[in-house]
Design an enzyme around this catalytic site. Structure first.
Site, PDB file in Angstrom:
ATOM      1  N   ALA A  13     -14.012 -17.637   0.899  1.00  0.00           N
ATOM      2  CA  ALA A  13     -13.185 -15.717   1.240  1.00  0.00           C
ATOM      3  C   ALA A  13     -14.287 -14.810   0.894  1.00  0.00           C
ATOM      4  O   ALA A  13     -14.079 -13.914   0.209  1.00  0.00           O
ATOM      5  CB  ALA A  13     -12.907 -16.018  -0.723  1.00  0.00           C
ATOM      6  N   ARG A  19      -8.275  -6.392   9.117  1.00  0.00           N
ATOM      7  CA  ARG A  19      -6.590  -5.605   9.235  1.00  0.00           C
ATOM      8  C   ARG A  19      -5.999  -5.155   8.106  1.00  0.00           C
ATOM      9  O   ARG A  19      -4.678  -4.506   8.232  1.00  0.00           O
ATOM     10  CB  ARG A  19      -6.152  -6.764  10.007  1.00  0.00           C
ATOM     11  CG  ARG A  19      -6.241  -6.337  11.865  1.00  0.00           C
ATOM     12  CD  ARG A  19      -5.710  -8.165  12.248  1.00  0.00           C
ATOM     13  NE  ARG A  19      -6.397  -9.720  11.725  1.00  0.00           N
ATOM     14  CZ  ARG A  19      -6.440 -10.356  12.038  1.00  0.00           C
ATOM     15  NH1 ARG A  19      -5.456 -10.668  12.711  1.00  0.00           N
ATOM     16  NH2 ARG A  19      -7.189 -11.592  11.549  1.00  0.00           N
ATOM     17  N   SER A 415      20.702  14.315 -36.491  1.00  0.00           N
ATOM     18  CA  SER A 415      20.521  14.896 -35.394  1.00  0.00           C
ATOM     19  C   SER A 415      19.904  16.140 -35.568  1.00  0.00           C
ATOM     20  O   SER A 415      19.401  17.142 -35.753  1.00  0.00           O
ATOM     21  CB  SER A 415      21.654  15.606 -35.096  1.00  0.00           C
ATOM     22  OG  SER A 415      23.052  14.186 -34.608  1.00  0.00           O
TER      23      SER A 415
END
Length: 486
Positions: A13, A19, A415
């Site tokens: 790794a 790229r 409400s």
């Protein structure tokens, strides 16, 4: 299948991964909720090696930090200059030797950019290696397009004789579709010796691990090649196009496993799951669904369409539609959506509801309680069987501190209410439409706003809503208060 415990698995790794065009090291790019390196390490763990070594170079600090989180048992060896795969292996072998570790037994070499490699394939590679008594066994695969890969060369009897690179292959060898993956099983003692003899006499002046094949054969040792069943497993990822292709293959694999285990996926092309996700039987995943991280979905639940859940628990029989959730708990039989946002710390109890255009953050919503639509609930505890009216807002932040609100059992918030924390609304209480609740509301009271002042109408629920769960909850709370005063 059982094999002897390998002496080590070495993961390469150290490459720069130019790229990828990224600040992030290539091996740390993620597919399916796990880094590419993480996928390789997960596969390697199935071998239960005595030592697991990752060779690092470019971006080593980031990779080491990542390893501390996901694989603390892993050790790292440093390749200061990237002088070829053979050089990288030599760095790992010399690092082990410096720590007094002798490689007695099988050593497996893998690559950190092959996230589709299964642990079971590594187990089969080691089994073939040990059965044949090889000094080296190359992992190969038959691919639809071998262009650019090293070819596995066999004699008329099918015996492995060597690896020829694409640039050096003859026209006949170009027609070979069996390619070298760059991954191997070695006899550990022979590996430790042969890496010291790898030449740099090539165009790039680098040490190539493929040269070990010819060296070991020349020494009279047996070498072999074993082909993986699925060529995708040995496919390396070098750019973001290939990363996307690998992600698609992995997702198809995961969805197939879930479907064979009893999950219905309406449209696999638009459904994405991570490797940590668990899904119960008879779950229905509608199109456009994404399950990320450690998300768990219980049996008989319906998720989607267009649901994006991360690290979220969905209870059995729940229904979650067109919802974004992060770190939330959705109880059994609960309903969520459409167009709902559940932020971290949200816990919906059994049969609770968070409806259309509702956002909930760091709040507990009790059994059977409902937040039907157009509401924000933040830093609140809502009891059992309560209802939060449309267009209500829990005001939890004063610009400096965040405070909590408590809504009791069987409360009815009207409400267009504003709940200004910290405030406590007692069991069975009501509030009128448009109320700004700044002060505590006693159980069973009706809170209304008159100008800038709040007025509580004591006993309103018992008088106006007799026999309802709210009235019963208020009466019980009154009894508790009376008992507390005695």
């Amino acid at each position: 299948m059982s094999v002897n415990r390998p002496a080590a698995v070495i993961v390469l790794a150290a490459g720069e991964g130019t790229r990828m065009k990224s600040k992030l090291p290539k091996m740390l790019h993620e597919i399916g909720g796990r880094s590419m390196l993480g996928h390789v390490l997960t596969g390697a763990r199935e071998l239960d090696p005595q030592h697991l070594v990752v060779v690092v170079g470019h971006g080593r600090d980031q990779i080491r930090s990542h390893l501390e989180e996901v694989a603390p048992e892993v050790t790292t060896a440093v390749q200061e200059e990237q002088n070829g795969t053979g050089h990288a292996v030599r760095m790992a072998v010399e690092d082990l030797a410096a720590r007094g570790i002798e490689l007695s037994g099988t050593v497996v070499l893998t690559c950190g950019d092959t996230p589709l490699l299964r642990g079971s394939t590594l187990v089969e590679l080691v089994a073939a290696h040990e059965k044949e008594g090889n000094a080296l066994t190359a992992l190969s695969a038959r691919v639809p397009d071998p262009h650019g890969y090293g070819r596995i060369v066999r004699d008329a009897d099918g015996e492995f004789t060597g690896i020829v690179e694409h640039a050096d292959a003859t026209p006949e060898q170009h027609a070979i579709d069996e390619i070298n993956s760059g991954m191997y099983a070695f006899d550990g003692a022979l590996l430790a010796e042969v890496v010291q003899r790898l030449s740099t006499d090539n165009a790039k002046g680098e040490e190539y691990v493929t040269d070990a094949v010819a060296l070991l054969r020349a020494d009279g040792h047996r070498v072999g090649a074993w082909a993986a069943d699925d060529w995708h497993e040995v496919q390396g990822v070098n750019n973001r196009v290939q990363l996307s292709e690998a992600r698609r293959v992995l997702n198809d694999r995961l969805l197939a496993e879930h479907m064979l285990a009893g999950v219905t996926v309406v449209d696999p092309a638009t459904t994405w799951v991570d490797v940590q996700t668990t899904i119960g039987r008879d779950v229905l995943l509608e199109p456009g669904t994404r399950l990320r991280g450690a998300t768990t979905v219980g049996e008989d639940a319906v998720v989607g369409p267009r649901a994006d859940l991360k690290d979220t628990v969905v209870g059995a029989g729940a229904e979650v539609r067109e919802t974004t959730a992060d770190g939330a708990e959705i109880g059994p039989g609960a309903t969520v959506g459409p167009y709902t946002y559940l932020r971290p710390g949200t816990r919906l109890a059994e049969r609770a509801k968070a409806g259309a255009f509702v956002e909930v953050k760091n709040s507990n919503v009790g059994t059977g309680s409902k937040i039907p639509h157009l509401t924000y609930v933040g830093d609140a505890d809502i009891g059992v069987g309560s209802n939060i009216g449309c267009s209500s807002v829990f005001v939890n932040y004063d610009g400096v501190n965040k405070s909590r609100s408590v809504i009791g059992d069987h409360v009815r918030i009207g409400s267009d209410n504003t709940i200004v924390a910290p405030v406590h609304v007692g069991d069975g209480a009501y509030s009128g439409a448009g109320t700004v609740v700044r002060d505590d509301v006693p159980p069973g009271a009706l809170a209304v706003s008159e100008g800038h002042r709040q007025r509580n109408v004591e006993g309103w629920t018992r008088r106006k809503r007799p026999g309802t769960p709210s009235a019963e909850a208020a009466e019980q709370a009154d009894r508790h208060r009376a008992d507390d005063k005695q």
